[in-house]
Design an enzyme around this catalytic site. Structure first.
Site, PDB file in Angstrom:
ATOM      1  N   ARG A 255      21.654   4.211   2.033  1.00 35.93           N
ATOM      2  CA  ARG A 255      20.436   3.569   2.556  1.00 35.93           C
ATOM      3  C   ARG A 255      19.651   4.582   3.392  1.00 35.93           C
ATOM      4  O   ARG A 255      18.436   4.618   3.363  1.00 35.93           O
ATOM      5  CB  ARG A 255      20.790   2.329   3.398  1.00 35.93           C
ATOM      6  CG  ARG A 255      19.586   1.797   4.164  1.00 35.93           C
ATOM      7  CD  ARG A 255      19.705   0.357   4.659  1.00 35.93           C
ATOM      8  NE  ARG A 255      21.019  -0.073   5.036  1.00 35.93           N
ATOM      9  CZ  ARG A 255      21.662   0.268   6.179  1.00 35.93           C
ATOM     10  NH1 ARG A 255      21.063   1.044   7.063  1.00 35.93           N
ATOM     11  NH2 ARG A 255      22.860  -0.181   6.421  1.00 35.93           N
TER      12      ARG A 255
ATOM     13  N   TYR B 127      -5.929  -5.430  -2.394  1.00 38.09           N
ATOM     14  CA  TYR B 127      -4.904  -5.863  -3.369  1.00 38.09           C
ATOM     15  C   TYR B 127      -4.301  -7.186  -2.876  1.00 38.09           C
ATOM     16  O   TYR B 127      -3.941  -7.315  -1.698  1.00 38.09           O
ATOM     17  CB  TYR B 127      -3.833  -4.776  -3.478  1.00 38.09           C
ATOM     18  CG  TYR B 127      -2.664  -5.155  -4.339  1.00 38.09           C
ATOM     19  CD1 TYR B 127      -2.784  -5.219  -5.723  1.00 38.09           C
ATOM     20  CD2 TYR B 127      -1.426  -5.466  -3.776  1.00 38.09           C
ATOM     21  CE1 TYR B 127      -1.712  -5.579  -6.514  1.00 38.09           C
ATOM     22  CE2 TYR B 127      -0.348  -5.817  -4.563  1.00 38.09           C
ATOM     23  CZ  TYR B 127      -0.494  -5.873  -5.931  1.00 38.09           C
ATOM     24  OH  TYR B 127       0.565  -6.231  -6.714  1.00 38.09           O
TER      25      TYR B 127
ATOM     26  N   ASP C 120      -4.256   3.246   0.737  1.00 36.43           N
ATOM     27  CA  ASP C 120      -3.524   2.880  -0.474  1.00 36.43           C
ATOM     28  C   ASP C 120      -4.168   3.658  -1.619  1.00 36.43           C
ATOM     29  O   ASP C 120      -5.276   3.363  -2.053  1.00 36.43           O
ATOM     30  CB  ASP C 120      -3.632   1.363  -0.700  1.00 36.43           C
ATOM     31  CG  ASP C 120      -2.872   0.898  -1.944  1.00 36.43           C
ATOM     32  OD1 ASP C 120      -2.628   1.725  -2.844  1.00 36.43           O
ATOM     33  OD2 ASP C 120      -2.553  -0.310  -2.017  1.00 36.43           O
TER      34      ASP C 120
ATOM     35  N   LYS D 271       2.851   2.410 -10.573  1.00 37.62           N
ATOM     36  CA  LYS D 271       1.681   2.540 -11.445  1.00 37.62           C
ATOM     37  C   LYS D 271       1.592   3.956 -12.037  1.00 37.62           C
ATOM     38  O   LYS D 271       2.452   4.317 -12.820  1.00 37.62           O
ATOM     39  CB  LYS D 271       0.429   2.125 -10.675  1.00 37.62           C
ATOM     40  CG  LYS D 271       0.603   0.842  -9.828  1.00 37.62           C
ATOM     41  CD  LYS D 271       0.793  -0.419 -10.653  1.00 37.62           C
ATOM     42  CE  LYS D 271       1.262  -1.621  -9.839  1.00 37.62           C
ATOM     43  NZ  LYS D 271       0.463  -1.972  -8.684  1.00 37.62           N
TER      44      LYS D 271
HETATM   45  C1  LIG Z   1       0.687  -2.796  -7.487  1.00 40.95           C
HETATM   46  C2  LIG Z   1      -0.038  -2.481  -6.233  1.00 40.95           C
HETATM   47  C3  LIG Z   1       0.578  -2.633  -4.977  1.00 40.95           C
HETATM   48  C4  LIG Z   1       1.975  -3.212  -4.828  1.00 40.95           C
HETATM   49  O1  LIG Z   1       2.937  -2.351  -5.333  1.00 40.95           O
HETATM   50  P1  LIG Z   1       4.356  -2.871  -5.968  1.00 40.95           P
HETATM   51  O2  LIG Z   1       4.972  -1.608  -6.426  1.00 40.95           O
HETATM   52  O3  LIG Z   1       3.993  -3.824  -7.058  1.00 40.95           O
HETATM   53  O4  LIG Z   1       5.085  -3.534  -4.852  1.00 40.95           O
HETATM   54  C5  LIG Z   1      -0.151  -2.285  -3.848  1.00 40.95           C
HETATM   55  N1  LIG Z   1      -1.415  -1.810  -3.944  1.00 40.95           N
HETATM   56  C6  LIG Z   1      -2.037  -1.657  -5.127  1.00 40.95           C
HETATM   57  C7  LIG Z   1      -3.435  -1.144  -5.162  1.00 40.95           C
HETATM   58  C8  LIG Z   1      -1.378  -1.994  -6.309  1.00 40.95           C
HETATM   59  O5  LIG Z   1      -2.007  -1.858  -7.489  1.00 40.95           O
END
Ligand SMILES: *Cc1c(COP(=O)(O)O)cnc(C)c1O
Length: 379
Positions: free
Chosen positions: A46, A98, A170, A195
């Site tokens: 962890r 988001y 982000d 992503k």
């Molecule tokens: C998918 C996404 C998230 C969340 O991420 P996860 O890996 O699904 O927890 C946060 N911000 C944006 C812009 C996203 O596209």
């Protein structure tokens, strides 16, 4: 080192015990100690795991940062950032955030006494107006989902610089290939690695990158204390994905351009949102802070009827209807009934998410095949 070289090499050393060129999947929870406290830097997975360490170094290098921290998902990484705050602190964020982040802020952290304000970040003056002496975090997303609005990161950094306010970005939609927020003044870069960084729709993982040693230590404390860490197999998959990030992003961007320019000319298409188009409201800012414009875009069908969108979505053969984005395969979604369904219709339409809006995550297939698919479905 240039980006492509970093994508292939950063963070990764041949395994010292075997010479394996690829970082092994260290599928272990614990590590042998010769005497109490006498270990090789690893005690419990962890806290640290060698596969995760390699990935954290790679991500830090790609974002021009000093420290990387990986989490079990993008959401777990955002959760860790908000845990830097205490009751009474305030956060300024964007009004087309988001959905999962909005839910985390308002449903999980608001009851703990943290206050969130959501403003239109298209004009930095709105952020300046929302900042109070209690503001401790500004949370930005750019480009935004699904209408690809661009926030001027250098202008926002001017507002937080020299104050006791962290600027977090982000960077999921851009990926480190298209944009490096730290170079523009951000303190924290966050990724849903799920992503573009993962890139193959086969892993859920999140990350933070920071420069400041003290901030990195506080976040590592939260990472270890709360325990939202990823397993080594998932870290390995991302290490593999990153090696082709630059190649994929170049192709996402050139395919994105071909499709956006084709959509604009189509008689049945209404609005097209892609930051690379001169007609995009924030094109000048996008040109300044992004290396290219990627494969994320959205468009409406003239007349704006949901029935037309539904028919279009079920007529596509190559573009697949699914949540998520950033994989090698082309995906599409209908924000009004999928990601943005919980927002009241009036509010949703005001923010551009009209009934026929379709979001595309353009993959790396042959651009003509993708255009042919859109053409037959629009027909
Ligand atoms: C998918 C996404 C998230 C969340 O991420 P996860 O890996 O699904 O927890 C946060 N911000 C944006 C812009 C996203 O596209």
């Amino acid at each position: 080192m240039k980006f492509s070289t970093k994508a292939v090499h950063a963070g990764v050393e041949p395994d010292p015990s075997t010479g394996a060129i690829m970082t092994p999947i260290f599928q272990t929870s614990t590590y042998v100690q010769a005497a109490p406290g006498d270990h090789k830097g690893y005690e419990y997975s962890r806290t640290h795991n060698p596969t995760r360490t390699a990935l954290q170094h790679a991500l830090a290098a790609l974002e021009n940062g000093k420290h990387g921290l990986c989490f079990a998902s993008g959401m777990a990484s955002i959760d860790a950032v908000v845990k830097l705050l205490k009751p009474g602190d305030e956060v300024v964020s964007t009004n087309d955030l988001y959905g999962g982040t909005y839910r985390l802020f308002t449903k999980i952290f608001e009851p703990y006494g943290i206050k969130f304000q959501f403003v239109d970040m298209g004009d930095p003056a709105n952020i300046a107006a929302a900042i109070t002496p209690k503001t401790k975090l500004v949370w930005v997303e750019t480009p935004t989902n699904p209408t690809l609005r661009i926030v001027d990161l250098a202008a926002v950094a001017e507002l937080t610089k020299g104050k006791d306010i962290l600027l977090a970005v982000d960077n999921t939609f851009a990926s480190p290939f298209l944009q490096n927020p730290m170079d523009l003044g951000a303190d924290i870069v966050m990724h849903s690695v799920t992503k573009f960084l993962g890139g193959h729709s086969d892993v859920v993982l999140g990350a933070l990158v920071v420069n400041d040693d003290d901030l990195a230590e506080r976040l590592a404390f939260i990472q270890n204390s709360c325990g939202g860490t990823p397993g080594p197999q998932d870290c390995f998959l991302v290490l593999r994905g990153i090696k082709t990030l630059h190649l994929r992003m170049e192709r996402h961007s050139s395919n994105g351009r071909a499709i956006a320019e084709w959509l604009v000319k189509h008689p049945k298409v209404g609005r097209v949102y892609w930051p690379g188009l001169p007609s995009h409201a924030n094109h000048e800012v996008a040109k300044r802070q992004m290396r290219d414009f990627g494969g994320m875009m959205s468009f409406t069908i003239k007349g704006d009827h949901q029935a037309d969108a539904t028919k279009f979505l079920s007529s596509c053969q190559l573009f697949t209807l699914a949540e998520s984005l950033g994989g090698v395969e082309s995906l599409m979604g209908h924000p009004a009934s999928m990601t943005h369904a919980s927002i009241p219709r009036e509010a949703r339409i005001l923010s551009g998410v009209t009934d026929s809006l379709i979001r595309l995550s353009v993959g790396v297939e042959d651009p003509q095949d993708l255009i042919d698919d859109l053409a037959q479905a629009l027909g």
